[in-house]
Design a protein around this motif. Structure first.
Motif, short mmCIF file in Angstrom:
data_model
loop_
_atom_site.label_atom_id
_atom_site.label_comp_id
_atom_site.label_asym_id
_atom_site.label_seq_id
_atom_site.Cartn_x
_atom_site.Cartn_y
_atom_site.Cartn_z
N GLY A 424 -6.58 7.56 7.25
CA GLY A 424 -5.99 6.58 6.35
C GLY A 424 -6.98 6.00 5.36
N HIS A 425 -6.96 4.68 5.21
CA HIS A 425 -7.78 4.03 4.18
C HIS A 425 -9.24 3.93 4.57
CE1 HIS A 425 -4.59 3.17 1.41
NE2 HIS A 425 -3.85 2.64 2.38
N ALA A 426 -9.62 4.38 5.74
CA ALA A 426 -11.04 4.43 6.08
C ALA A 426 -11.80 5.38 5.17
CB ALA A 426 -11.21 4.87 7.54
N ALA A 427 -11.09 6.29 4.51
CA ALA A 427 -11.73 7.24 3.61
C ALA A 427 -11.43 6.92 2.15
CB ALA A 427 -11.26 8.66 3.94
N ASP A 428 -11.13 5.66 1.84
CA ASP A 428 -10.80 5.31 0.46
C ASP A 428 -11.91 5.68 -0.52
OD1 ASP A 428 -8.26 4.45 0.95
OD2 ASP A 428 -8.64 2.32 0.61
N SER A 429 -13.15 5.55 -0.12
CA SER A 429 -14.25 5.91 -1.03
C SER A 429 -14.21 7.39 -1.38
CB SER A 429 -15.60 5.55 -0.40
OG SER A 429 -15.79 6.25 0.81
N VAL A 430 -13.76 8.21 -0.45
CA VAL A 430 -13.63 9.65 -0.70
C VAL A 430 -12.49 9.88 -1.70
CG1 VAL A 430 -13.04 11.88 0.33
CG2 VAL A 430 -14.55 10.29 1.54
N MET A 444 -3.10 13.61 -8.00
CA MET A 444 -1.87 13.25 -7.29
C MET A 444 -2.15 13.01 -5.81
SD MET A 444 0.54 16.03 -9.23
CE MET A 444 2.00 15.81 -8.22
N ALA A 445 -2.95 13.90 -5.21
CA ALA A 445 -3.29 13.73 -3.79
C ALA A 445 -4.10 12.46 -3.57
CB ALA A 445 -4.06 14.95 -3.29
N ALA A 446 -5.06 12.19 -4.47
CA ALA A 446 -5.91 11.02 -4.30
C ALA A 446 -5.12 9.72 -4.46
CB ALA A 446 -7.05 11.07 -5.32
N THR A 447 -4.25 9.66 -5.47
CA THR A 447 -3.47 8.44 -5.66
C THR A 447 -2.48 8.22 -4.53
OG1 THR A 447 -1.95 9.66 -7.11
CG2 THR A 447 -3.71 8.41 -8.17
N GLU A 448 -1.93 9.30 -3.99
CA GLU A 448 -1.04 9.16 -2.84
C GLU A 448 -1.81 8.61 -1.65
OE1 GLU A 448 2.37 9.20 -0.59
OE2 GLU A 448 2.17 9.56 -2.75
N ALA A 449 -3.02 9.10 -1.43
CA ALA A 449 -3.84 8.61 -0.32
C ALA A 449 -4.24 7.14 -0.52
CB ALA A 449 -5.08 9.48 -0.17
N LEU A 450 -4.36 6.71 -1.76
CA LEU A 450 -4.80 5.35 -2.06
C LEU A 450 -3.66 4.34 -2.08
CD1 LEU A 450 -7.38 6.15 -4.86
CD2 LEU A 450 -7.91 4.97 -2.72
N MET A 451 -2.42 4.78 -1.96
CA MET A 451 -1.31 3.83 -1.97
C MET A 451 -1.51 2.78 -0.88
SD MET A 451 1.01 4.16 -4.27
CE MET A 451 1.48 5.31 -5.56
N GLY A 452 -1.44 1.51 -1.29
CA GLY A 452 -1.64 0.41 -0.35
C GLY A 452 -3.09 0.02 -0.16
N THR A 453 -4.01 0.61 -0.92
CA THR A 453 -5.42 0.30 -0.75
C THR A 453 -5.73 -1.14 -1.17
OG1 THR A 453 -7.67 1.01 -1.30
CG2 THR A 453 -6.05 1.11 -3.06
N THR A 454 -6.79 -1.68 -0.58
CA THR A 454 -7.32 -2.98 -0.99
C THR A 454 -8.73 -2.85 -1.55
OG1 THR A 454 -8.12 -3.37 1.28
CG2 THR A 454 -5.91 -4.20 0.72
N HIS A 455 -9.15 -1.63 -1.80
CA HIS A 455 -10.50 -1.38 -2.31
C HIS A 455 -10.66 -2.02 -3.69
CE1 HIS A 455 -14.22 0.63 -3.32
NE2 HIS A 455 -14.27 1.20 -2.13
N ILE A 488 -1.40 2.38 -10.54
CA ILE A 488 -1.79 1.24 -11.38
C ILE A 488 -0.68 0.18 -11.38
CG2 ILE A 488 -2.24 0.53 -13.76
CD1 ILE A 488 -3.69 3.25 -14.11
N ALA A 489 0.57 0.63 -11.46
CA ALA A 489 1.70 -0.30 -11.43
C ALA A 489 1.73 -1.08 -10.12
CB ALA A 489 3.01 0.45 -11.64
N GLU A 490 1.35 -0.44 -9.03
CA GLU A 490 1.35 -1.12 -7.73
C GLU A 490 0.22 -2.13 -7.64
OE1 GLU A 490 -0.27 0.19 -3.52
OE2 GLU A 490 1.63 1.20 -3.91
N LEU A 491 -0.95 -1.79 -8.16
CA LEU A 491 -2.12 -2.63 -7.97
C LEU A 491 -2.33 -3.63 -9.10
CD1 LEU A 491 -4.71 0.06 -6.75
CD2 LEU A 491 -3.24 -1.42 -5.37
#
Length: 691
Positions: A424-430, A444-455, A488-491
């Motif tokens: 999950g978000h433990a790899a947000d830096s990746v 697309m894969a990176a933004t999907e993985a970042l959904m809900g991030t607080t980074h 971007i719309a989410e964050l």
């Protein structure tokens, strides 16, 4: 000119503002010499008119000038030019042209009437429009004109309720008794009808007997196969029909029958299909065997295990996949271990071992671990992609992190998706590191993985990536940019409005619309957006189209195989010309067929070897040519999104018709196409000069 012709001219010119006379009846048409290789285009004297017409077609007949050009072409004495003009109206998909198209069903040239039948469906709007189009087509069908096959097909394409579907089926069925092209048109119409919920019942109740006769006795394998496919779509393929089809001399008929088998039908039929000499039939049978397997003790697991050693890699890979999901006995785990252990060191021959590694990872993590690590180090990036899901199954995060830094975009994409599921978000830096890429699939894969991030760095990194990719001015960046804007719309909020406002005048209308909606939601005030399109690709001249029609292109594969194509520049001028331009520039040299779907298509020509990487500009769809086996089409991701990627139909893919552009046909080398495996490398594409 006949009275009917005079009225037709008035209708056409009244809608499009032209002043021209209709062509003479077919028996009065002036003869003209046809140049070699130019059989399907208009006469040389129509060169200037054709060039103006394809420009209007490419612009989707938006201006008064375009309407006048199309109107003039519709009243030309040249059959090919009239047919092209009708197709141009259909491609607008605007019902304002339906009244112009309808009278052209009566054109004395079959090609024009056929184009009108298809165009009428394409411009049909709401249910009221569908009702009117159906009545027009039924009336034309009763007159039994030269375009009767296309009319029957078009009737099946129109959306229908239960009553309309039954009426259409009853009207089409008599054509199945004919021995000319009308029978194929009727089969196509019933096939499209059977793919609709209401049409499925209608075909099953009123057409099953006639279709069964066609499946057994139609003259051509194509007709017999389509009859079987239609019965299957309608849920009316009984054991007697399928048994006869499985004994057909043509493997494509047997393939359709194998794919139509149901669990409650004779097991002997399935066993016969699994042992068929043709791999396409065996592959189709595997899809019907899979639902029958319940657990590792199921006797069908033994059948799957035998097929896992099939001489066809396509068949074997699928059997291994099914075996890994359903049959986890110690003997089967040993089989996976054995196949995975045979992973070759070179770039080729990895397919079975890669699939077996995943199957082993699903069922025995300890035994799979060394195989997963070996697969992750393989020389071929296509093989390394398979290491990502295998690593997730054994929770080997070290391998996933290593793959996320791979030199291949596709490997990184697979690793990011699997990391997101694992940590999950433990790899947000990746995931954030992937935003340095311009490749849509990875973004697309990176933004999907970042959904809900607080980074804290997520939003500025996303905005920078959006600006960078947008500055490239590539229409094919649409999917990646849309993914960036979604996150971007989410964050974001109104405080970053100034970073979004420039996209109110973007070159892509989908990006403009998204920017408008984001700013509206953030500020409560809906801004105005205006798309500023990029320049269109240059269109071919008539002389260039004639030359392309006489020229072959040969796809030379790295393994020595060769596939010869004949382009169709008068059916799909902009896309045929684009392929020729790319081939001549060396664009395809060293690229791959990255997508191989057995009994469907092979797809290739992507610089990034994925669905989202192609030549920069989009080309428009040029629908019309059927997706028969051996035709070459344009890969798209929605209407008018061609990016230079191509696909070759491995079978008759009727369900793709009227949705995907066909711009070429294979004239030699389909045996090479049938053997292609995922990652097959194109050495080069060479032009073969006219004889």
């Amino acid at each position: 000119m006949t009275v009917r012709g005079t009225l037709l001219a008035a209708l056409v010119c009244g809608a499009l503002g032209c002043t021209a006379s209709m062509p003479p009846a077919q028996d009065q048409q002036p003869a003209r010499a046809v140049q070699p290789g130019q059989e399907y285009g208009p006469a040389p004297s129509m060169a200037a008119e054709w060039e103006r017409l394809i420009a209007a077609d490419d612009a989707r007949v938006r201006s008064a000038e375009h309407r006048a050009v199309v109107g003039s072409a519709l009243t030309s004495s040249d059959d090919a030019l009239r047919a092209s003009a009708v197709r141009a109206l259909g491609r607008t998909e605007r019902n304002e042209f339906a009244a112009t198209i309808a009278p052209l069903l009566e054109d004395p040239a079959a090609s024009v009437g056929a184009a009108a039948a298809h165009a009428l469906v394409e411009t049909t709007g709401d249910s009221a429009g569908a009702f009117l189009s159906r009545e027009i087509l039924l009336s034309a069908l009763a007159r039994n004109g030269p375009a009767v096959a296309a009319i029957a097909e078009s009737l099946g394409r129109l959306p229908a309720d239960a009553n309309a579907a039954q009426h259409v089926a009853e009207r089409i069925i008599p054509l199945l008794r004919r021995t000319d092209g009308a029978r194929l048109g009727a089969l196509r119409g019933l096939y499209f009808l059977a793919r609709q919920p209401a049409g499925r019942t209608a075909v099953r109740t009123v057409a099953a007997e006639a279709l069964g006769a066609a499946a057994r006795h139609a003259d051509t394998p194509r007709e017999r196969a389509l009859a079987v496919a239609t019965l299957a779509a309608a849920g009316a393929a009984d054991s007697a029909i399928l048994g006869a089809a499985l004994r057909d001399v043509d493997p494509q008929v047997r393939r359709e029958a194998a794919g139509a088998l149901q669990g409650d039908q004779s097991r002997a039929l399935l066993d016969a299909a699994l042992s068929d000499p043709h791999p396409a039939v065996r592959y189709a049978a595997l899809s019907r065997l899979a639902p029958l397997v319940s657990d590792a003790a199921d006797p069908d697991c033994a059948a799957l295990a035998r097929v896992a050693r099939d001489p066809s890699v396509h068949v074997a890979q699928t059997a291994i996949l099914l075996l890994g999901a359903k049959c986890a006995s110690p003997a089967h785990v040993q089989l996976f271990d054995s196949i995975a252990s045979a992973l070759p060191a070179g770039r080729d021959g990895w397919h079975r071992a890669a699939q077996a590694t995943i199957a082993l990872a699903v069922n025995d993590a300890a035994r799979a671990r060394p195989h997963v690590q070996a697969l992750a180090r393989h020389a071929n990036p296509f093989a390394r992609v398979y290491a990502a899901p295998a690593a997730r199954h054994i929770t080997d995060t070290d391998v996933l992190y290593r793959l996320a830094a791979d030199s291949s975009v596709n490997v990184r994409t697979a690793a990011v998706s699997q990391l997101a599921e694992t940590v999950g978000h433990a790899a947000d830096s990746v995931y954030l590191a992937q935003l340095d890429s311009n490749e849509s699939e990875l973004l697309m894969a990176a933004t999907e993985a970042l959904m809900g991030t607080t980074h804290q760095q997520a939003l500025p990194r996303l905005l920078d990536a959006l600006d960078r990719v947008s500055a490239l001015q590539r229409e094919t960046s649409r999917d990646g940019r849309q993914a960036l804007l979604r996150l971007i719309a989410e964050l974001g909020d109104a405080r970053i409005g100034d970073r979004i406002r420039p996209y109110l005048n973007d070159f892509d209308h989908t990006i403009v619309a998204r920017a408008v909606n984001m700013l509206d939601e953030w500020t409560g005030t809906r801004p105005q957006g205006e798309t500023r399109p990029l320049p269109r690709l240059p269109l071919p001249t008539y002389a260039e189209a004639v030359q392309l029609a006489r020229t072959g292109f040969v796809i030379e594969m790295q393994d020595g195989g060769a596939v010869t194509l004949r382009l169709l520049p008068f059916d799909a001028p902009t896309n045929a010309a684009r392929f020729a331009r790319l081939a001549r520039s060396g664009y395809f040299d060293g690229l791959t067929f990255h997508r191989v779907v057995t009994n469907f298509v092979v797809q290739g020509g992507s610089p990034g070897a994925n669905e989202y990487s192609g030549d920069g500009p989009f080309t428009r769809d040029e629908l019309g040519v059927p997706n028969w086996r051996g035709t070459v089409g344009l890969s798209t991701r929605g209407r008018d999104t061609g990016d230079g990627q191509i696909y070759i139909n491995l079978v008759d893919n009727v369900r793709l018709d009227h949705e995907y552009t066909v711009f070429a046909v294979v004239t030699a080398g389909m045996d090479v196409v049938d053997r292609l495996l995922e990652g097959a490398v194109i050495r080069r594409v060479v032009e073969r000069s006219p004889d």
